[in-house]
Design a protein around this motif. Structure first.
Motif: not given
Length: 350
Positions: A167-169, A187-191
């Motif tokens: 997921s990207f935020c 850019l990833a907002c998950t692990s």
């Protein structure tokens, strides 16, 4: 590869090379010239090998595979950079980004395996000359080439699947000129631990296995050459593998550097600079290295230097270059059409 609807609908902005218009124009011309030289040089090698009976050897068969790969490898990476520098859309969809990343890295892995297969071919030619024809048959050559392509494209399937599930935020701005794995993970907002681990393991296995095959092959090659009593024998033996060895040093030197960064989220500008060497400079050197340092290819090229297909190929590529230059001029005119000093020039361009 599974992707959710949120990711599929996302678009990302490729920053490319921020700077003045003069810098953009200079980089555009550099990339365009390099791209044209890469494509024209590798197309010339493909046509030379296919039309010359004396080049229907295992080494030239692998060289043809390498040339075909270099054309698509450069196209997959540099075409986006040319569009960005030309002032066209800098956005790329999630699916397009995933596809570009998969193609660039799959072709890169394939090149590792092809260079290893070429090293094994040189080992057989120098260390086992009497049995070379029987061992390195056309069937084995085809199997080694096909195995290189299959392994290269399968190796990147797993990290691509894992990346598609991230997921990207925040701002979807990528500090690169094509879709590299490193800025994508940043850019990833998950692990991203699983992706980083898998990417590292695959890079380690691909680089180490191909490097080990190449290294062992050249250890036996050098030991065999050192036992040759005459200087002319040394020169002839080295000439059969010097071009391949040069390409190996350039390719491994640039790509290994990309995998020794201390943190995957740091040094993106440095990584981008090294990727220019890897995707723009190195592919353009390969055709010249193989034509200048390979005696068989060089002699055949000299015999065919007056043929029409080489001139026609260069002419067509120069036409493409002129079209890109005209588009860039139109872009400049649109940006500065309100300035009196540009109106006359822009009227000519239009």
């Amino acid at each position: 590869m599974g992707t959710d609807n949120g990711n599929v609908s996302q678009e990302f902005l490729l920053l490319g090379f921020p700077g003045s218009q003069a810098l953009q124009l200079s980089l555009f011309m550099l990339f365009l010239v390099m791209y044209i030289l890469t494509v024209s040089g590798n197309v010339a090698i493909l046509m030379l090998v296919s039309t010359s009976h004396q080049l229907h050897t295992s080494m030239c068969f692998f060289l043809s595979n390498l040339s075909f790969l270099e054309i698509w490898y450069t196209t997959a990476a540099v075409s986006t950079a040319l569009d960005i520098l030309l002032g066209r859309s800098q956005t790329i969809s999630f699916t397009g980004r995933l596809l570009q990343m998969y193609l660039v890295f799959s072709l890169g892995c394939t090149e590792y395996f092809l260079l290893a297969a070429m090293a094994y071919d040189r080992y057989l030619a120098i260390c086992c000359p009497l049995h070379y024809g029987a061992i390195m048959s056309s069937l084995l050559s085809a199997q080694l080439a096909l195995g290189s392509w299959v392994c290269g494209f399968l190796a990147i399937a797993v990290p691509t699947a894992l990346l598609s599930g991230l997921s990207f935020c925040g701002p979807h701005a990528i500090n690169h000129f094509f879709c590299d794995i490193t800025p994508w993970i940043a850019l990833a907002c998950t692990s991203t631990q699983a992706v980083e681990l898998v990417a590292f393991v695959i890079a380690f296995v691909v680089i180490l296995s191909s490097c080990l095959i190449t290294l062992v092959s050249y250890i036996f090659i050098i030991s065999t050459i050192l036992r040759i009593p005459s200087a002319s024998g040394w020169s002839k033996a080295f000439s059969t593998c010097s071009s391949h060895l040069t390409v190996v040093f350039i390719w491994y030197g640039s790509t290994i550097f990309l995998h020794v960064c201390t943190s995957i989220k740091d040094g993106l500008d440095l990584t981008k600079a090294v990727h220019i060497l890897n995707t723009v400079v190195t592919p353009v050197l390969n055709p010249f290295i193989y034509t200048l340092r390979n005696k068989e290819v060089r002699e055949t090229l000299l015999k065919k230097r007056k043929t029409k297909y080489v001139a026609s190929n260069i002419t067509n590529l120069l036409k493409i270059m002129s079209i890109y230059i005209q588009r860039f001029q139109v872009r400049i005119c649109k940006d500065k059409s309100n300035l009196p000093q540009y109106q006359t020039h822009c009227h000519r361009v239009d």
